[in-house]
Scaffold this motif. Structure first.
Motif, PDB file in Angstrom:
ATOM      1  N   ASN A 191      20.937  10.979  22.745  1.00 33.98           N
ATOM      2  CA  ASN A 191      20.954  11.461  21.475  1.00 33.98           C
ATOM      3  C   ASN A 191      21.408  13.086  21.175  1.00 33.98           C
ATOM      4  N   ILE A 192      21.032  13.757  22.189  1.00 33.35           N
ATOM      5  CA  ILE A 192      21.663  14.992  22.112  1.00 33.35           C
ATOM      6  C   ILE A 192      23.256  15.028  22.096  1.00 33.35           C
ATOM      7  N   THR A 193      23.677  14.199  22.873  1.00 30.19           N
ATOM      8  CA  THR A 193      25.262  13.795  22.769  1.00 30.19           C
ATOM      9  C   THR A 193      25.845  13.601  21.456  1.00 30.19           C
ATOM     10  N   ALA A 194      24.968  12.661  20.841  1.00 33.16           N
ATOM     11  CA  ALA A 194      25.431  11.977  19.463  1.00 33.16           C
ATOM     12  C   ALA A 194      25.297  13.028  18.475  1.00 33.16           C
ATOM     13  N   TYR A 195      24.246  14.002  18.671  1.00 35.82           N
ATOM     14  CA  TYR A 195      23.896  14.867  17.373  1.00 35.82           C
ATOM     15  C   TYR A 195      25.048  15.982  17.391  1.00 35.82           C
ATOM     16  N   PHE A 196      25.073  16.193  18.685  1.00 35.12           N
ATOM     17  CA  PHE A 196      26.413  17.236  18.800  1.00 35.12           C
ATOM     18  C   PHE A 196      27.728  16.791  18.365  1.00 35.12           C
ATOM     19  N   LYS A 197      27.973  15.543  18.574  1.00 34.37           N
ATOM     20  CA  LYS A 197      29.270  15.032  17.979  1.00 34.37           C
ATOM     21  C   LYS A 197      29.297  14.971  16.550  1.00 34.37           C
ATOM     22  N   PRO A 212      25.067  24.518  15.402  1.00 33.07           N
ATOM     23  CA  PRO A 212      23.823  25.014  16.014  1.00 33.07           C
ATOM     24  C   PRO A 212      23.635  25.077  17.353  1.00 33.07           C
ATOM     25  N   LYS A 213      22.669  26.008  17.935  1.00 31.38           N
ATOM     26  CA  LYS A 213      22.590  25.958  19.542  1.00 31.38           C
ATOM     27  C   LYS A 213      21.870  24.432  19.791  1.00 31.38           C
ATOM     28  N   MET A 214      22.149  23.716  20.541  1.00 31.85           N
ATOM     29  CA  MET A 214      21.635  22.726  21.082  1.00 31.85           C
ATOM     30  C   MET A 214      20.659  22.787  22.249  1.00 31.85           C
ATOM     31  N   MET A 215      19.355  22.733  21.653  1.00 29.60           N
ATOM     32  CA  MET A 215      18.040  22.976  22.682  1.00 29.60           C
ATOM     33  C   MET A 215      17.617  21.853  23.064  1.00 29.60           C
ATOM     34  N   ALA A 247      22.344   8.658  31.698  1.00 32.13           N
ATOM     35  CA  ALA A 247      23.428   8.104  31.490  1.00 32.13           C
ATOM     36  C   ALA A 247      24.333   8.896  30.702  1.00 32.13           C
ATOM     37  N   SER A 248      24.149   9.720  30.150  1.00 35.17           N
ATOM     38  CA  SER A 248      24.777  10.811  29.267  1.00 35.17           C
ATOM     39  C   SER A 248      24.600  12.154  29.736  1.00 35.17           C
ATOM     40  N   TRP A 249      24.537  12.233  30.958  1.00 37.64           N
ATOM     41  CA  TRP A 249      24.273  13.549  31.592  1.00 37.64           C
ATOM     42  C   TRP A 249      25.464  14.795  31.314  1.00 37.64           C
ATOM     43  N   LYS A 250      26.484  14.329  31.712  1.00 38.26           N
ATOM     44  CA  LYS A 250      27.759  15.259  31.440  1.00 38.26           C
ATOM     45  C   LYS A 250      28.000  15.656  29.973  1.00 38.26           C
ATOM     46  N   GLN A 251      27.685  14.542  29.123  1.00 38.52           N
ATOM     47  CA  GLN A 251      28.162  14.575  27.658  1.00 38.52           C
ATOM     48  C   GLN A 251      26.810  15.765  27.269  1.00 38.52           C
ATOM     49  N   ALA A 252      25.582  15.683  27.643  1.00 38.99           N
ATOM     50  CA  ALA A 252      24.590  16.635  27.367  1.00 38.99           C
ATOM     51  C   ALA A 252      24.833  17.827  27.714  1.00 38.99           C
ATOM     52  N   GLU A 253      25.575  18.197  28.856  1.00 45.40           N
ATOM     53  CA  GLU A 253      25.860  19.549  29.501  1.00 45.40           C
ATOM     54  C   GLU A 253      26.778  20.126  28.560  1.00 45.40           C
ATOM     55  N   ARG A 254      27.869  19.191  28.338  1.00 43.43           N
ATOM     56  CA  ARG A 254      28.922  19.711  27.310  1.00 43.43           C
ATOM     57  C   ARG A 254      28.354  20.344  26.124  1.00 43.43           C
ATOM     58  N   ALA A 255      27.387  19.527  25.432  1.00 41.00           N
ATOM     59  CA  ALA A 255      26.802  19.906  24.128  1.00 41.00           C
ATOM     60  C   ALA A 255      26.090  21.300  24.360  1.00 41.00           C
ATOM     61  N   ARG A 256      25.329  21.314  25.536  1.00 40.72           N
ATOM     62  CA  ARG A 256      24.723  22.532  25.602  1.00 40.72           C
ATOM     63  C   ARG A 256      25.698  23.856  25.944  1.00 40.72           C
ATOM     64  N   ASP A 257      26.647  23.653  26.805  1.00 39.09           N
ATOM     65  CA  ASP A 257      27.520  24.840  27.278  1.00 39.09           C
ATOM     66  C   ASP A 257      28.397  25.084  25.750  1.00 39.09           C
ATOM     67  N   SER A 259      27.867  24.781  22.666  1.00 38.37           N
ATOM     68  CA  SER A 259      26.865  25.178  21.571  1.00 38.37           C
ATOM     69  C   SER A 259      26.176  26.384  21.810  1.00 38.37           C
ATOM     70  N   LYS A 260      26.286  26.763  23.231  1.00 38.94           N
ATOM     71  CA  LYS A 260      25.700  28.193  23.687  1.00 38.94           C
ATOM     72  C   LYS A 260      24.062  28.011  23.631  1.00 38.94           C
ATOM     73  N   GLY A 261      23.687  26.587  23.797  1.00 42.46           N
ATOM     74  CA  GLY A 261      22.406  26.326  24.031  1.00 42.46           C
ATOM     75  C   GLY A 261      21.834  26.264  25.301  1.00 42.46           C
ATOM     76  N   ILE A 262      20.951  25.320  25.477  1.00 41.68           N
ATOM     77  CA  ILE A 262      19.948  25.159  26.783  1.00 41.68           C
ATOM     78  C   ILE A 262      19.419  23.808  27.042  1.00 41.68           C
ATOM     79  N   ILE A 263      19.228  23.483  28.289  1.00 41.84           N
ATOM     80  CA  ILE A 263      18.497  21.978  28.669  1.00 41.84           C
ATOM     81  C   ILE A 263      17.433  22.922  29.645  1.00 41.84           C
ATOM     82  N   ASN A 264      16.204  22.610  29.140  1.00 42.61           N
ATOM     83  CA  ASN A 264      15.100  23.052  30.026  1.00 42.61           C
ATOM     84  C   ASN A 264      14.009  21.826  29.911  1.00 42.61           C
TER      85      ASN A 264
END
Length: 351
Positions: A191-197, A212-215, A247-257, A259-264
């Motif tokens: 979902n974080i992957t999809a929203y950033f897309k 937006p910054k993806m948090m 499953a979308s680990w790398k894509q989530a990190e891409r969205a984070r990076d 967008s200058k956001g975080i994954i916590n």
């Protein structure tokens, strides 16, 4: 009349005139301003809640499933399969029923909320409960789909991401621009992957002025991305994000990076607090995993990660009715019993 997200956003989706649109009129969910919540936590920002629990099967999964099942039908598939902690199974079963297809779902035995299981059963899915967790179930359905004539509809299916990205389109249209921060629970990370897309695509089309910054927030007991390693026995009360190998680990990190956001991560106690706070201040009943986004806002505020006078959107991924057992357990409300006499009822009411 609104006819579902494929018909509304057709020009932005990989569909053609040959694609049979399998829809339950998903999408078009409300973006609710949470003024009471902002005041309660002392945050000088505008908070908006994207309530995905008002999709037809009660979760955001419907957005991806309308695309995945429509494309499977277009390809001539007669059956779909998924691994699920609940919401995916409900959506897959419902859309398969609509399409006249068979649905098979693998669930971790004993680790699925009853509201979700009851949906899959009523929609007619063939349910297989395995003695294992979601990650193991996903590995198995991937293998099955490679070797048998059946379409995999988990978020590793790229059409799922295409459908889910439309949530970002709706947010931009509702606000007139992208929000400053986008808070979202992270489980399998689709979902974080999809929203950033979705945000990227509308930004490229100049339909928004910024990204937006993806948090993203995982549950502490299933925080694989935060900890940088697979968690073989993930544990959390938030069953929808009890996933130890996204499953979308790398894509989530891409969205984070990008967008200058975080994954916590947030703890179960923080999730439960947000779960109750959301219902009591805003009158919105979301399932526990959904409330990881609200818990994330509270944590990010304490860490000084949110600038004042900004716009925040929290994704509430699923309806609270998905998990009635948790609601009854954590509400701490008492059902008071009395005789059917007016004076006895008034006495209990303490008037």
């Amino acid at each position: 009349m609104y006819q579902g997200l494929i018909n509304k956003y057709r020009e932005f989706l990989p569909v053609s005139d040959k694609t049979p649109v399998i829809t339950l009129n998903e999408g078009n969910t409300p973006l609710i301003k949470a003024e009471n919540l902002a005041k309660k936590i002392g945050l000088n920002c505008e908070i908006y809640l994207k309530y995905e629990g008002l999709n037809p099967t009660g979760s955001f999964k419907d957005r991806g499933m309308t695309m995945a099942v429509s494309k499977a039908k277009e390809d001539g598939s007669q059956a779909v399969i998924c691994a699920s902690t609940g919401n995916t199974s409900a959506a897959a079963a419902a859309y398969a029923a609509k399409a006249g297809m068979r649905a098979y779902v693998l669930i971790p035995d004993g680790y699925i909320a009853l509201g979700k299981l009851s949906q899959a059963m009523m929609y007619g899915a063939e349910i297989i409960a395995i003695k294992g967790n979601f990650d193991e179930a996903l590995e198995m359905v991937i293998e099955i789909s490679k070797n048998y004539p059946i379409t995999l509809v988990n978020s590793v299916n790229p059409f799922r991401i295409e459908g889910q990205k439309t949530g970002a389109f709706e947010i931009i249209e509702a606000l007139g621009d992208a929000p400053d921060y986008h808070f979202i629970p992270v489980g399998n990370a689709g979902n974080i992957t999809a929203y950033f897309k979705g945000y990227e695509e509308f930004y490229a089309l100049k339909k928004s002025s910024h990204l937006p910054k993806m948090m993203g927030f995982e549950a502490e007991g299933a925080a694989a991305i935060v900890k940088g390693e697979r968690i073989y026995k993930p544990e959390t009360i938030a069953t929808a994000i009890r996933i130890g190998n996204p499953a979308s680990w790398k894509q989530a990190e891409r969205a984070r990076d990008l967008s200058k956001g975080i994954i916590n991560y947030v703890t179960d106690d923080e999730i439960i607090y947000a779960y109750k706070l959301l219902a009591s201040t805003e009158g919105i009943f979301a399932e526990p995993a959904s409330c990881a986004s609200v818990a994330g806002v509270i944590k990010a505020q304490k860490l000084g990660l949110i600038e004042e006078n900004k716009k925040l959107v929290c994704i509430l991924t699923g309806n609270g009715l998905k998990d009635p057992d948790s609601a009854i357990k954590y509400s701490q409300s008492e059902v008071k019993k009395t005789d059917a006499k007016l004076d006895e009822i008034i006495k209990v009411m303490k008037f």
